[in-house]
Scaffold this motif. Sequence first.
Motif, PDB file in Angstrom:
ATOM      1  N   ALA A  67       0.851  -1.185   0.000  1.00 12.87           N
ATOM      2  CA  ALA A  67       0.000   0.000   0.000  1.00 12.87           C
ATOM      3  C   ALA A  67       0.888   1.236   0.000  1.00 12.87           C
ATOM      4  N   ASN A  93      -7.265   0.833  -2.460  1.00 10.27           N
ATOM      5  CA  ASN A  93      -7.680  -0.254  -1.569  1.00 10.27           C
ATOM      6  C   ASN A  93      -8.990   0.077  -0.860  1.00 10.27           C
ATOM      7  N   SER A  94     -10.026   0.278  -1.673  1.00 14.97           N
ATOM      8  CA  SER A  94     -11.352   0.574  -1.153  1.00 14.97           C
ATOM      9  C   SER A  94     -12.387   0.037  -2.125  1.00 14.97           C
ATOM     10  N   CYS A 103     -13.696  -2.692  -5.721  1.00 13.42           N
ATOM     11  CA  CYS A 103     -12.452  -2.970  -6.432  1.00 13.42           C
ATOM     12  C   CYS A 103     -12.729  -2.916  -7.939  1.00 13.42           C
ATOM     13  N   VAL A 161     -10.541  -5.722  -0.811  1.00 17.46           N
ATOM     14  CA  VAL A 161      -9.976  -4.959   0.298  1.00 17.46           C
ATOM     15  C   VAL A 161      -8.996  -5.773   1.152  1.00 17.46           C
ATOM     16  N   PRO A 162      -7.715  -5.551   1.016  1.00 17.38           N
ATOM     17  CA  PRO A 162      -7.186  -4.602   0.028  1.00 17.38           C
ATOM     18  C   PRO A 162      -7.257  -5.154  -1.396  1.00 17.38           C
ATOM     19  N   CYS A 163      -7.594  -4.308  -2.352  1.00 23.59           N
ATOM     20  CA  CYS A 163      -7.823  -4.748  -3.728  1.00 23.59           C
ATOM     21  C   CYS A 163      -6.522  -5.212  -4.385  1.00 23.59           C
ATOM     22  N   ASP A 196      -3.715  -5.517  -7.162  1.00 24.80           N
ATOM     23  CA  ASP A 196      -3.161  -4.724  -8.255  1.00 24.80           C
ATOM     24  C   ASP A 196      -3.141  -5.586  -9.514  1.00 24.80           C
ATOM     25  N   GLU A 205      -2.086  -7.720  -2.160  1.00 26.02           N
ATOM     26  CA  GLU A 205      -1.423  -6.672  -1.386  1.00 26.02           C
ATOM     27  C   GLU A 205      -0.541  -7.292  -0.303  1.00 26.02           C
ATOM     28  N   ASN A 206       0.554  -6.604   0.002  1.00 31.55           N
ATOM     29  CA  ASN A 206       1.485  -6.988   1.072  1.00 31.55           C
ATOM     30  C   ASN A 206       2.142  -8.340   0.829  1.00 31.55           C
TER      31      ASN A 206
END
Length: 259
Positions: free
Chosen positions: A100, A141-142, A145, A153-155, A157, A215-216
């Motif tokens: 993020a 990230n809302s 998506c 969430v988180p969306c 990429d 994400e992450n």
Amino acid sequence: MKLQKLLLSVAAAGLCMAAPNLTQAALITSWDYTVDAAWQNWTPGTVNQFIEGNEDVLEWGTENQGGLSQLRVTRQLDGTITTNDGVGSPGATITHRNFAIDPPELASTDLVVDVTFAPTGNGFVAPFTQTFFIDFDETPNSLPCPYPGANEVPCDDIFILRNPEDLSVSFQVDDYLYTATLVFDEAAFESAGGTIGFEDIDGDGIPELFFLTRENRASILPTNIVITAVQVPEPAALAVAGMGIIGLGLATRRRRRQA
């Protein structure tokens, strides 16, 4: 369309290139190869590029939590490929480190790949250069998506390969037509939370080859290079060689297709 079917259709549509005759007309069963890969022409220009070990790295964003986002690709590798073994040998690996971040965000980049194939123990070399056009979306990230089928969430990429038809290249040696195809390791990518698909995911009416990443995480996408061969009767072989010369001329004038 399933990815396997896509790759089969891509193999049939690869560029054909006439190669010099070797002294023997037998099937070439083993190829030595080299791969050199690099990012070029990224936007925006504020994206940071650097070399780390054997990887070319693009890094972008203002850190929000966890780190900056990155695309990494193996810079150089070599090995040996066995013809028609159905498995192939390792190609470049692409890694997306997804965090993020706040802007600036990567929008697009070109991946330029130089590949050479040489029959093991023979001096003949077939060199190719291919540019892959990649569009990238660092999604907010809302909800909602923006891409159907993505994790919420988180969306996720996404990066989109705009010229999947260039995942294969064909070249003729004597009366054999050889096709080298870049194949993605879906299982490895999915184990890191990634998803590969081929459909109209951005709503422009054209199916895209796309890669969703969580994400992450560091989503790792290994590739393999597979070489297949078919024997071509002499009259057909001459026609294929002629088509290859025409196709090569068109390829040199290829430009990035606008998203």
